[in-house]
Design an enzyme around this catalytic site. Structure first.
Site, PDB file in Angstrom:
ATOM      1  N   HIS A 115       1.759   4.319  -2.954  1.00 19.46           N
ATOM      2  CA  HIS A 115       1.787   5.781  -2.816  1.00 19.46           C
ATOM      3  C   HIS A 115       3.147   6.332  -3.265  1.00 19.46           C
ATOM      4  O   HIS A 115       3.232   7.334  -3.975  1.00 19.46           O
ATOM      5  CB  HIS A 115       1.570   6.189  -1.351  1.00 19.46           C
ATOM      6  CG  HIS A 115       0.140   6.125  -0.885  1.00 19.46           C
ATOM      7  ND1 HIS A 115      -0.865   6.826  -1.497  1.00 19.46           N
ATOM      8  CD2 HIS A 115      -0.451   5.475   0.156  1.00 19.46           C
ATOM      9  CE1 HIS A 115      -2.024   6.602  -0.849  1.00 19.46           C
ATOM     10  NE2 HIS A 115      -1.800   5.779   0.148  1.00 19.46           N
TER      11      HIS A 115
ATOM     12  N   GLU B 252      -4.852   7.428  -3.416  1.00 19.67           N
ATOM     13  CA  GLU B 252      -5.315   6.151  -2.856  1.00 19.67           C
ATOM     14  C   GLU B 252      -5.553   5.130  -3.969  1.00 19.67           C
ATOM     15  O   GLU B 252      -5.415   3.930  -3.749  1.00 19.67           O
ATOM     16  CB  GLU B 252      -6.582   6.383  -2.018  1.00 19.67           C
ATOM     17  CG  GLU B 252      -6.955   5.246  -1.086  1.00 19.67           C
ATOM     18  CD  GLU B 252      -5.987   5.028   0.083  1.00 19.67           C
ATOM     19  OE1 GLU B 252      -4.999   5.782   0.232  1.00 19.67           O
ATOM     20  OE2 GLU B 252      -6.231   4.071   0.849  1.00 19.67           O
TER      21      GLU B 252
ATOM     22  N   HIS C  63       0.832  -1.208   0.000  1.00 19.89           N
ATOM     23  CA  HIS C  63       0.000   0.000   0.000  1.00 19.89           C
ATOM     24  C   HIS C  63       0.871   1.265   0.000  1.00 19.89           C
ATOM     25  O   HIS C  63       0.750   2.115  -0.889  1.00 19.89           O
ATOM     26  CB  HIS C  63      -0.922  -0.014   1.220  1.00 19.89           C
ATOM     27  CG  HIS C  63      -1.864   1.154   1.288  1.00 19.89           C
ATOM     28  ND1 HIS C  63      -3.178   1.065   0.907  1.00 19.89           N
ATOM     29  CD2 HIS C  63      -1.677   2.440   1.684  1.00 19.89           C
ATOM     30  CE1 HIS C  63      -3.762   2.245   1.055  1.00 19.89           C
ATOM     31  NE2 HIS C  63      -2.873   3.099   1.533  1.00 19.89           N
ATOM     32  N   GLU C  64       1.743   1.364   0.971  1.00 17.72           N
ATOM     33  CA  GLU C  64       2.582   2.573   1.062  1.00 17.72           C
ATOM     34  C   GLU C  64       3.538   2.640  -0.128  1.00 17.72           C
ATOM     35  O   GLU C  64       3.850   3.719  -0.625  1.00 17.72           O
ATOM     36  CB  GLU C  64       3.343   2.611   2.389  1.00 17.72           C
ATOM     37  CG  GLU C  64       2.458   2.597   3.644  1.00 17.72           C
ATOM     38  CD  GLU C  64       1.345   3.640   3.655  1.00 17.72           C
ATOM     39  OE1 GLU C  64       1.524   4.701   3.023  1.00 17.72           O
ATOM     40  OE2 GLU C  64       0.289   3.385   4.276  1.00 17.72           O
TER      41      GLU C  64
HETATM   42 ZN    ZN Z   1      -3.284   5.184   1.570  1.00 13.68          ZN
END
Ligand code: ZN
Length: 492
Positions: free
Chosen positions: A261, A287, A257-258
């Protein structure tokens, strides 16, 4: 100096201040000694004051007014003027007294929320939340809006987003999602590990995944923090953090997830460095990139056909007795629960919908803060079929309201929907996408995302960017198709 050169210099200076504050924040979460907290808060106050003065400097306003008369601005220059204008207008609309009062209130509210949550006692948080709702309403009035005060707050996080558009988005999702929860819930077993995980091994595996995704460790780093996050400290400095609990696979999905980003930010064109355009364009689009890597790629069968053997090698004791099929079923299990951040992909947007409906009602005055826990619990029962046993796992679970962040939650759903829509577009240019994922080399995917999306930074407003990439506005059908395609194959 001509107007444009002066504006670029202003932008660079403001961006420096933001990055210095981001560094202070990163340090606070990652390595600051405990007793440094009060001193750090003072440093934040000092720098925030400086920054606010610079961001509302009338000279900046004059430059922006003059920029409108400049002939022959390039596309990037026009975008910079647009983004700076948006920031300047927003910052100058709030009286300084309001800004100070709001900062004071949110800092009190955060500490109060931590305690209220620990004690699972909403009544403790209630008086401050009442003030936060009143002040958020005032904030909306300062910013101004056409139809609904909530519009002004949604626009802070997602440029151009309105209450009506958000309602429409959820109207198309609500019933289809509830039906799918009923169909799939509990159809596959959860994962159980024979032994707890060791943090050092988790960290090595997380770094391994980041490297495979194409995260550039010469332009970023991985550190530990209590809550995973990603942040930008400079054009060549995009950092991620992760956490390592001995139980479960949060460390895997946190890293993906990170990492998603950070890849977005690392992919921004050098041409935009050191300016307001050197940034992901909105929370929703940001997101979409984290969820694309975490869920669409990172919970897919081909991804784990490639990486499951490595995971087993890293953690032989933990994975003793976990075969590939039960692993895939386990990481995609649909099971309604109380906590948003632990939710599966099918239930997740229902958690967001509940918050959206409650925030809107609070802002309108249709719901009193005193009645919030009851309304919360009723909606959890109605939409997800779960009974909320305490405020801690109910109305007090999220930090956002203590920050005064009303209007933030819908960006999570925008991210999920946009991720599926962008992925549907990718599949058109790579019909062998499963094979591409299965190689474990993501160059092709990253290259497409960089070309289509990453490199543009904040040049285009979020709705325009999504249309550029996918040829149409946000449409929930791609997300529902994605779920049907994936979960039917796993849960039957
Ligand atoms: Zn996020």
């Amino acid at each position: 100096m001509d107007t444009m050169a002066a504006l670029k210099a202003r932008s660079a200076q403001l961006v420096d201040l933001h990055h210095i504050m981001a560094l202070m924040q990163w340090d606070q979460e990652v390595g600051m000694p405990r007793r440094a907290a009060a001193g750090r808060a003072g440093q934040f106050a000092t720098l925030s004051g400086l920054l606010h003065r610079q961001e509302t400097d009338p000279k900046l306003g004059e430059l922006l007014a003059r920029a409108g008369e400049q002939p022959e601005l390039s596309g990037v220059e026009q975008a910079l003027v647009r983004v700076l204008r948006r920031s300047y207008n927003r910052n100058t609309k709030l009286p300084e007294a309001f800004v100070t009062e709001f900062a004071q209130l949110t800092s009190e509210a955060q500490a109060c929320w931590v305690e209220a949550r620990q004690r699972s006692d909403f009544a403790l948080f209630r008086p401050l939340l009442e003030k936060l709702v009143v002040m958020s309403r005032r904030q909306a009035d300062y910013f101004g809006y056409a139809d609904h005060p909530y519009d002004a707050l949604l626009d802070i996080y997602e440029e151009g987003l309105t209450t009506a558009a958000t309602e429409q988005m959820f109207a198309r999702l609500k019933e289809p999602l509830i039906a799918r929860v009923h169909k799939w819930q509990g159809r596959t077993p959860g994962l159980r590990f024979a032994e707890p995980f060791a943090g050092a091994d988790q960290e090595r595996f997380a770094a391994r995944l980041l490297a495979a995704m194409g995260f550039d460790f010469d332009r970023g780093s991985l550190a530990r923090s209590i809550h995973p996050f990603s942040t930008t400290l400079g054009h060549h400095d995009r950092r991620v953090t992760n956490r390592y609990s001995p139980h479960g696979l949060d460390f895997v999905f946190g890293a993906l997830h990170e990492g998603g980003h950070a890849l977005y930010e690392q992919g921004i064109s050098d041409e935009l460095a050191h300016s307001h355009l050197d940034d992901g364009v909105s929370l929703g689009i940001h997101e979409s990139q984290s969820r694309l890597w975490e869920n669409i790629i990172g919970r897919s069968r081909p991804f784990w056909e490639r990486f499951f053997p490595e995971l087993q090698t890293f953690f032989p004791a933990q994975f003793a007795g976990v075969d590939f099929e039960s692993f895939i079923q386990g990481i995609n299990r649909v099971e309604p629960g109380l906590i948003r951040v632990d939710s599966d992909e099918v239930c997740y947007n229902l958690h967001v919908l509940i918050r959206f409906e409650l925030e809107k009602a609070l802002l309108e005055g249709a719901l009193a803060v005193a009645d919030l826990p009851v309304a919360w619990n009723e909606k959890y029962d109605e939409y997800l079929g779960v009974k909320v046993g305490s405020d801690e796992v109910g109305v007090l679970q999220d930090i956002h309201w203590s920050h005064g962040s009303f209007g933030y939650f819908p960006t999570y759903t925008i991210g999920n929907l946009a991720a599926a829509q962008i992925w549907a577009q990718y599949k058109k240019v790579d019909s062998d996408y499963e094979q591409t994922i299965g190689t474990g080399d993501f160059f092709k995917i990253r290259q497409w995302l960089t070309e289509q999306l990453y490199r543009h930074g904040s040049v285009y407003p979020p709705t325009e960017l999504l249309e550029k990439v996918t040829g149409q506005p946000l449409d929930s059908k791609y997300f529902l198709e994605y779920l049907d395609d994936k979960i039917s194959g796993i849960a039957g």
